[in-house]
Write an enzyme that holds these catalytic residues in place. Structure first.
Site, PDB file in Angstrom:
ATOM      1  N   PHE A 151       0.863  -1.173   0.000  1.00  0.00           N
ATOM      2  CA  PHE A 151       0.000   0.000   0.000  1.00  0.00           C
ATOM      3  C   PHE A 151       0.903   1.228   0.000  1.00  0.00           C
ATOM      4  O   PHE A 151       1.686   1.425   0.929  1.00  0.00           O
ATOM      5  CB  PHE A 151      -0.867  -0.039   1.256  1.00  0.00           C
ATOM      6  CG  PHE A 151      -1.972   0.966   1.279  1.00  0.00           C
ATOM      7  CD1 PHE A 151      -2.996   0.923   0.339  1.00  0.00           C
ATOM      8  CD2 PHE A 151      -2.010   1.952   2.262  1.00  0.00           C
ATOM      9  CE1 PHE A 151      -4.028   1.847   0.379  1.00  0.00           C
ATOM     10  CE2 PHE A 151      -3.047   2.872   2.306  1.00  0.00           C
ATOM     11  CZ  PHE A 151      -4.060   2.821   1.357  1.00  0.00           C
ATOM     12  N   SER A 177       2.145  11.063   8.130  1.00  0.00           N
ATOM     13  CA  SER A 177       0.847  11.170   8.808  1.00  0.00           C
ATOM     14  C   SER A 177      -0.042  12.226   8.159  1.00  0.00           C
ATOM     15  O   SER A 177      -1.263  12.110   8.168  1.00  0.00           O
ATOM     16  CB  SER A 177       1.066  11.516  10.279  1.00  0.00           C
ATOM     17  OG  SER A 177       1.705  10.431  10.917  1.00  0.00           O
ATOM     18  N   ILE A 189       7.680   1.756   1.718  1.00  0.00           N
ATOM     19  CA  ILE A 189       6.545   0.892   1.382  1.00  0.00           C
ATOM     20  C   ILE A 189       6.912  -0.587   1.609  1.00  0.00           C
ATOM     21  O   ILE A 189       7.729  -1.160   0.887  1.00  0.00           O
ATOM     22  CB  ILE A 189       6.080   1.121  -0.066  1.00  0.00           C
ATOM     23  CG1 ILE A 189       5.866   2.632  -0.325  1.00  0.00           C
ATOM     24  CG2 ILE A 189       4.797   0.336  -0.329  1.00  0.00           C
ATOM     25  CD1 ILE A 189       4.908   3.327   0.626  1.00  0.00           C
ATOM     26  N   GLU A 244       2.134   3.506  10.977  1.00  0.00           N
ATOM     27  CA  GLU A 244       0.668   3.554  11.075  1.00  0.00           C
ATOM     28  C   GLU A 244       0.216   4.663  12.007  1.00  0.00           C
ATOM     29  O   GLU A 244      -0.717   4.496  12.799  1.00  0.00           O
ATOM     30  CB  GLU A 244       0.095   2.204  11.544  1.00  0.00           C
ATOM     31  CG  GLU A 244       0.509   1.045  10.679  1.00  0.00           C
ATOM     32  CD  GLU A 244      -0.615   0.491   9.814  1.00  0.00           C
ATOM     33  OE1 GLU A 244      -0.349  -0.466   9.098  1.00  0.00           O
ATOM     34  OE2 GLU A 244      -1.742   1.017   9.846  1.00  0.00           O
ATOM     35  N   THR A 299       2.186   8.067  14.124  1.00  0.00           N
ATOM     36  CA  THR A 299       3.084   8.179  15.281  1.00  0.00           C
ATOM     37  C   THR A 299       2.263   8.259  16.568  1.00  0.00           C
ATOM     38  O   THR A 299       1.052   8.482  16.532  1.00  0.00           O
ATOM     39  CB  THR A 299       3.908   9.486  15.168  1.00  0.00           C
ATOM     40  OG1 THR A 299       2.976  10.581  15.112  1.00  0.00           O
ATOM     41  CG2 THR A 299       4.776   9.498  13.917  1.00  0.00           C
TER      42      THR A 299
END
Lengths: 383, 261
Positions: free
Chosen positions: A124, A133, A158, A367, A369
């Site tokens: 992804f 983020s 990635i 995913e 911070t």
């Protein structure tokens, strides 16, 4: 009262993965880590066990389980090693799930069966060199030319994007301007090997060294219009929901690492002698391990709570953020304490705790911070 | 389409500390985690491979206390079709002959058995005798210590590994086969298999259901009984040889004294 037991089938799955991690992963993973080599055979074995299809329906070659089953598998793998755990996490929750959730019937039939078998991996592509983020800062563009999307831009960090078995990457890109001048962001499937899709040299990382992470570049990369995943302009909303689930998965993986630190420290506390006793005899060590166990226990409860809400179909954004925050910090704290308990040996790569220490830091970053999790929690409280 | 019965046994996990009970020197089942014996996982795997190649049905058979259902479930989650569980307090302390009798009676309950597959020996009792005794009781040929099994129609071929070499055996079905460590790598159950196992039939039988009487089985009438057990002496510290120019000679002398060279 509420029941926190996990049920027979989940327990049988947990035990199976525990056994697999102990017997298949633990003996060999140190070598892969040191050589920074991707463990293809282990991934194939995980595929044969059905781990890559856990939350996906049998119709597309999955196991017909749910996201909690995936979480349990991630926890047990990460107790022994985070590289294989993150390969599974990214392969399922970031690779397969966007297609499963938002794909057309034909996209699902094309991509999912091989992904569920673990024969192929998907990635992804969201983060860019200039923004992680702050996903709205996406610079990669895709413009429609005739019946093809032409993609230009680059992506960073990635996971699973450059293995020999990577079949495709879902890429977020700006496809126009939405109302109010905001960027219109869409998600597009780019098959591996498409001309103009470049996979950069593998990163040199602090941890997760037996996992596959690359930067990606797109230069006039053309894919068919039908590779649009979900609705045009819904890319942002789609990946936000994917990230909420992913946070619970990363929380589970973090608990695994935290538990692995307890396992290793306990064993060492019985073995290692100093000043005439096993070091477990001393309160300094006892208190450290008691704190580690407490963190692991409370962290596990936090991800169970988030997963329970998710499975019931209730909003779980805040719980996912709390779980991600609590579990990743438990992992980092436990890794630091375990390394301290092991003393000089904790600083040696040949001991698992050294690996745990190197693998823990990213959990407070990837995913979202820890700061982003706090931002989400505060926003949920109306601040 | 062979109809296969696989013998499975629940044993204490070799990773945990195993011991015998103080009273009657039978296995202390509470002291250790119980698992499906690893050699039985290989037996189940072999049955599944034969089934996958030529269809048929795989029945798991276990003699053991109630908690042995966990081991049976594991075999079912690997892919076996159904199970028979013989559980009876009268079986406490049964020896290999009595166990084989019970197994033979239970196999008699399965219609048209073509093949019985067992592990060559369990990791707890390590007698390695049940497959042979069972074959005698059933009147089937026994092809033990297999490292390769091939079923062709009504014939079975087995490669048996011994310290001197490989023996090639062949027999007509029905037959009893016991498998060794090298036979295969057992699969891990998938989540789908785990879910499916819940719905597979497990028939629970007592000694009386098999037409046997309680005084034929169990510790009181066993042919063998454990009288005493003592732990292995702890490993001694190694012997150090200081190399004063003659280290090689000293090491060689030591190896000669131990008849190692």
């Amino acid at each position: 009262m509420i029941d926190l037991s996990i049920g027979e089938e989940y327990e049988a799955l947990r035990k199976t993965v525990e056994e697999f991690a102990r017997e298949e992963v633990a003996p060999v993973i140190g070598g892969f880590y040191e050589r920074e080599e991707f463990p293809y055979d282990l991934i194939a074995k995980m595929g044969r066990m059905g781990l890559f299809g856990l939350p996906i329906s049998e119709e597309y070659g999955g196991m017909g389980g749910d996201y909690f089953a995936l979480c349990l598998a991630l926890e047990e793998l990460a107790r022994v090693d985070s590289s294989v755990a993150i390969t599974l996490e990214a392969g399922v929750s970031l690779g397969a799930m966007p297609v499963y959730r938002f794909g057309s019937a034909s996209q699902k039939e094309t991509w999912l069966p091989a992904l569920c078998r673990g024969d192929r991996l998907a990635a992804f592509g969201l983060t860019e060199p200039g923004g992680g983020s702050d996903a709205g800062a996406t610079k990669t563009t895709a413009r429609l030319e005739g019946d093809a999307w032409v993609i230009n831009g680059s992506k960073s960090f990635i996971t699973n994007s450059g293995t020999d078995i990577t079949s495709m990457v879902t890429v977020t890109a700006v496809t126009g301007q939405a109302e109010g001048g905001r960027k219109e962001i869409s998600a597009i499937i780019v098959p591996s090997g498409t001309p103009g899709f470049g996979v950069e040299k593998k990163y040199s990382k602090v941890g997760w060294n037996a996992s596959d992470t690359h930067g990606l570049s797109f230069s006039d990369c053309r894919v068919p219009e039908g590779n649009l995943l979900g609705e045009r302009g819904r890319g942002y909303a789609q990946f936000l929901s994917i990230l909420d689930e992913g946070r619970v998965a990363i929380a589970a993986l973090s608990v695994g690492l935290a538990q692995g630190c307890v396992d290793e420290s306990l064993r060492y506390a019985h073995e290692r002698e100093a000043f005439g006793h096993n070091i477990g005899h001393y309160q300094a060590i006892q208190f450290k391990i008691a704190e580690m166990e407490t963190r692991t226990h409370t962290a596990r409860l936090s991800y169970y709570a988030a997963a329970a809400k998710m499975l019931r179909g209730e909003p779980f954004k805040k719980e996912a953020a709390i779980a991600k925050l609590v579990c990743s910090e438990a992992a980092m704290d436990n890794a630091r304490d375990a390394t301290q308990i092991f003393g000089g040996y904790g600083f040696m790569n040949e001991y698992p705790v050294g690996r745990f220490y190197r693998d823990a830091k990213i959990l407070e970053i990837g995913e979202g911070t820890s700061e982003v999790q706090k931002m989400l929690i505060a926003r949920h409280l109306g601040l | 389409m062979p109809n296969i019965v696989v013998l499975v046994k629940q044993v204490p996990d070799t990773y945990s500390e195993r011991k015998l009970s103080d009273g009657d020197k039978t296995l202390d089942r509470d002291s250790a985690d119980a698992v499906l014996d690893e050699i039985n996982e290989r037996a189940v795997e072999e049955a599944l491979l034969i089934k996958e190649a030529s269809e048929g049905e795989v029945t798991v058979l276990s003699v053991g206390p109630d908690r042995a259902t966990e081991a049976i479930r594991k075999a079912l989650s690997m892919g076996a079709d159904k199970a028979i569980h013989v559980s009876d307090a009268a079986l406490h302390g049964a020896d290999v002959i009595q166990t084989a009798k019970v197994l033979a009676a239970a196999i008699g309950k399965v219609d048209g058995v073509d093949l019985v597959i067992a592990g060559n020996e369990s990791t707890d009792g390590v007698a390695g005798a049940v497959p042979a005794i069972l074959a005698e009781l059933l009147g089937y040929p026994q092809l033990t210590h297999a490292r390769k099994v091939t079923v062709e129609g009504s014939a079975i071929k087995v490669e048996r590994e011994t310290s001197d070499g490989i023996t090639h055996l062949e027999a007509n079905l029905p037959a009893v086969v016991s498998v060794g460590e090298k036979i295969n790598e057992p699969r891990y159950p998938s989540f789908k298999g785990i879910m499916a196992a819940k719905k597979k039939p497990v028939e629970t039988l007592t000694v009386a259901d098999l037409g046997l009487s309680a005084d034929e089985v169990g510790l009181a009438s066993a042919w063998t009984q454990v009288l005493e057990a003592s732990p292995k002496p702890p490993r001694q510290a190694g012997q150090k040889v200081a190399d004063e120019g003659d280290g090689g000679v000293k090491v060689a002398e030591y190896l000669v004294s131990q008849k190692l060279i």
